[in-house]
Design an enzyme around this catalytic site. Structure first.
Site, short mmCIF file in Angstrom:
data_model
loop_
_atom_site.label_atom_id
_atom_site.label_comp_id
_atom_site.label_asym_id
_atom_site.label_seq_id
_atom_site.Cartn_x
_atom_site.Cartn_y
_atom_site.Cartn_z
N CYS A 4 -3.16 -4.59 3.08
CA CYS A 4 -4.61 -4.54 2.95
C CYS A 4 -5.14 -5.92 2.56
O CYS A 4 -6.27 -6.25 2.83
CB CYS A 4 -5.00 -3.51 1.91
SG CYS A 4 -4.13 -3.73 0.38
N GLU B 299 -9.38 2.96 -2.23
CA GLU B 299 -8.95 1.58 -1.96
C GLU B 299 -8.72 1.49 -0.46
O GLU B 299 -7.77 2.09 0.05
CB GLU B 299 -7.63 1.28 -2.70
CG GLU B 299 -7.74 1.26 -4.20
CD GLU B 299 -8.54 0.09 -4.73
OE1 GLU B 299 -8.78 -0.88 -3.96
OE2 GLU B 299 -8.95 0.15 -5.89
N GLU C 96 -10.61 -5.06 10.96
CA GLU C 96 -9.24 -5.07 10.45
C GLU C 96 -8.26 -4.78 11.59
O GLU C 96 -8.45 -3.83 12.34
CB GLU C 96 -9.08 -4.01 9.35
CG GLU C 96 -7.70 -4.01 8.75
CD GLU C 96 -7.54 -3.01 7.60
OE1 GLU C 96 -7.83 -1.82 7.82
OE2 GLU C 96 -7.13 -3.43 6.51
N LYS D 214 0.62 13.48 -2.01
CA LYS D 214 0.91 13.49 -0.57
C LYS D 214 1.13 12.07 -0.09
O LYS D 214 0.20 11.28 0.06
CB LYS D 214 -0.24 14.11 0.23
CG LYS D 214 0.16 14.31 1.69
CD LYS D 214 -0.95 14.02 2.65
CE LYS D 214 -0.83 12.84 3.54
NZ LYS D 214 0.36 12.55 4.29
#
Ligand code: NAP
Ligand code: MG
Length: 494
Positions: free
Chosen positions: A284, A250, A385, A175
């Site tokens: 990231c 992750e 973040e 997906k």
């Protein structure tokens, strides 16, 4: 012209059972509808998992070197189509061509690594404690792998997961992110053309909460490999626990570049520009904090401000563009909210700080590269973040303080230290709590054959890339062969 794409289940391209679709738009021009995709749900996932489960019984028996040969062909085909793949990617998610070419190249490198691994997949032979007995441990395929990926590396990240999964003999239900379904489809087309058998790779498009959740909760899915936000990662971890799936996560990052007073400032400047504003800050591993020694703070900041103002925003397809758009409206809103939080916290905006307008930018999700100065380490813009072109700058007095500040977030993915002093460098390597530390190089730039991943809330202890990802996608089978012709009892007859 808007193209229509389908799911691939058991080797057939089919619509979602519901018949519903969703649009894929160009973030540099929101009127540009590139393609439509099936808006799938649990019923489509069930069918894909059935197909992957059935295909597993044959695929697991294909010799690993033969599986590797198919992946070598995949690498060759990706090389031949590199430019087309890069353009597709830039159109659907915005980052500049230079970077989308790099994204495809990472997939190619990953394919060749996987091909070679087909002739390794080393196990162990170990002496037995008993005479006339042989011990070994072999790597076995696990079963059906559910693979869920984000939009910021629409080719590289799926290949990091799918190629090792297939090489190890697993089958896949994939997906991709809703923002990058076309790049994902191109990858699956190549896998099929290269000879991956029906049912071994399946792709189901649709939303995270419908399709993603259905994959994670499915009892016949054996493992989940997910890259995305920490908040979704936690949900996946909880849901997967109910069926005791193996899960690799992750997740987010809040990466820092440290610049010491002995650093080569020109080099550190190039590093932070690339690290903070490459991929419009949507990596990231993006440099989200800059930690600068007080002795060079003013000088380095003025160099940085001047260079940042010169970055050219625009459509990533234009070769002169430095910084493309953000991926969607939600990202623009998040970035803008964080800049407002920074202002409320008393941070100084040195550069940028608003939506970008002007020629060619009016219909895209563009945001000015932004620098917040004099940020205190505990402020929200220093620890959360942001995932956009926003850099928070913090002043420190020593390498020890720099490392303490670098470690003061719940994430731990990448880190960079610019220094000419070997003592600073080794102290940072030892003490920075992150999965990756670069010395005199930016926080971004992973190589496909090295372990990739982070500590703390960046993940759950697994690593992608290199040899380490093969640990995740295979399971040890321990084998004892007793050729003594009699009952030998371990721990008793020795
Ligand atoms: P995200 O919102 O977590 O989505 C990632 C993927 O998960 C997408 O395919 C998404 O589908 C799907 N998803 C959403 N909700 C789900 C649910 N409840 N169950 C299962 N799947 C679900 O992340 P993103 O915004 O795409 O990506 C940005 C994040 O990824 C950042 O935090 C970034 O740091 C992280 N990231 C980490 C790494 C790394 O290696 N550490 C690399 C790249 C990015 P939809 O697209 O349909 O929503
Ligand atoms: Mg799009």
């Amino acid at each position: 012209m808007t193209k229509t794409y389908k799911n691939l289940i058991n080797g057939k391209w089919i619509d979602a059972k519901s018949g519903k679709t969703f649009e894929n738009r160009n973030p540099a021009d929101w009127d540009d509808i590139l393609s439509t995709f099936p808006l799938s749900d649990k019923t489509d996932v069930d069918e894909a998992v059935r197909s992957a489960r059935a295909a597993f019984e044959k695929w697991r028996l294909v010799p690993a070197p033969s599986r590797g040969n198919i992946l070598r062909k995949v690498g060759d085909m990706m090389s031949a189509r590199k430019e087309d793949l890069a353009r597709t990617m830039t159109k659907e998610m915005g980052k500049v061509l230079l970077e989308t070419r790099g994204d495809v190249q990472e997939g190619i490198d990953t394919a060749y690594y996987a091909a070679a691994e087909g002739r390794r997949l080393f196990g162990h032979t170990v002496p037995s404690e008993l005479p006339n007995k042989f011990n070994m441990a072999l790597r076995m395929p696990i079963g059906v792998a559910g693979i869920i990926t984000p939009w910021n590396f629409p080719m590289a990240i799926p290949t990091w997961k799918i190629f090792p999964a297939l090489l190890c003999g697993n089958t896949v239900v994939f997906k991709p992110a809703s923002d990058t379904p076309e790049t994902a489809t191109r990858l699956v087309e190549i896998l099929i053309e290269a000879g991956v058998p029906d049912g071994v790779i399946n792709i189901v498009h649709g939303g995270g909460s419908a399709v993603g959740t259905a994959i994670v909760e499915h009892p016949e899915v054996d493992l989940i490999s997910f890259t995305g936000s920490s908040s979704v990662g936690k949900k996946i971890s909880e849901a997967a626990a109910k069926t005791l799936k193996r899960v690799s996560l992750e997740l987010g990052g809040k990466n820092a570049q440290i610049v010491m007073d002995d650093a080569k400032l020109d080099l550190a400047l190039e590093g932070v520009l690339w690290g903070a504003f490459g991929t419009t800050g949507q990596r990231c591993t993006a440099t989200s904090r800059l930690i600068v020694h007080e002795k060079v703070y003013d000088k380095f900041l003025s160099m940085l401000a001047e260079s940042t103002k010169k970055l050219r925003l625009g459509d990533g397809l234009n070769e002169t563009t430095d910084v493309g758009p953000l991926v969607n409206e939600g990202q623009v809103r998040t970035v803008d909210q964080y800049v407002k939080i920074g202002i409320a916290e008393g941070e100084k905006i040195l550069v940028g700080g608003k939506r970008a307008g002007g020629d060619g930018l009016a219909k895209g999700w563009f945001y000015e590269p932004t620098i917040l100065g004099d940020v205190r380490p505990q402020m929200r813009v220093a620890v959360e973040e942001i995932f956009g072109p926003v850099l928070s700058v913090i002043k420190v007095k020593s390498i020890e303080e720099a490392i303490t500040v670098a470690n003061a977030t719940r994430y731990g993915l990448s880190s960079a230290v610019y220094t000419q002093d070997i003592n600073n460098a080794y102290q940072a390597i030892r003490d920075i709590k992150a999965g990756i530390t670069y010395i005199n190089a930016p926080t971004i730039g992973a190589e496909a054959h090295m372990p990739f991943g982070g500590v703390k809330e960046t993940g759950n202890g697994h690593r992608e890339g290199g040899w380490t990802v093969y640990e995740f996608f295979s399971e040890w089978k321990t084998v004892y062969v007793d050729y003594s012709g009699r009952l030998q009892r371990a721990q008793i007859d020795t």
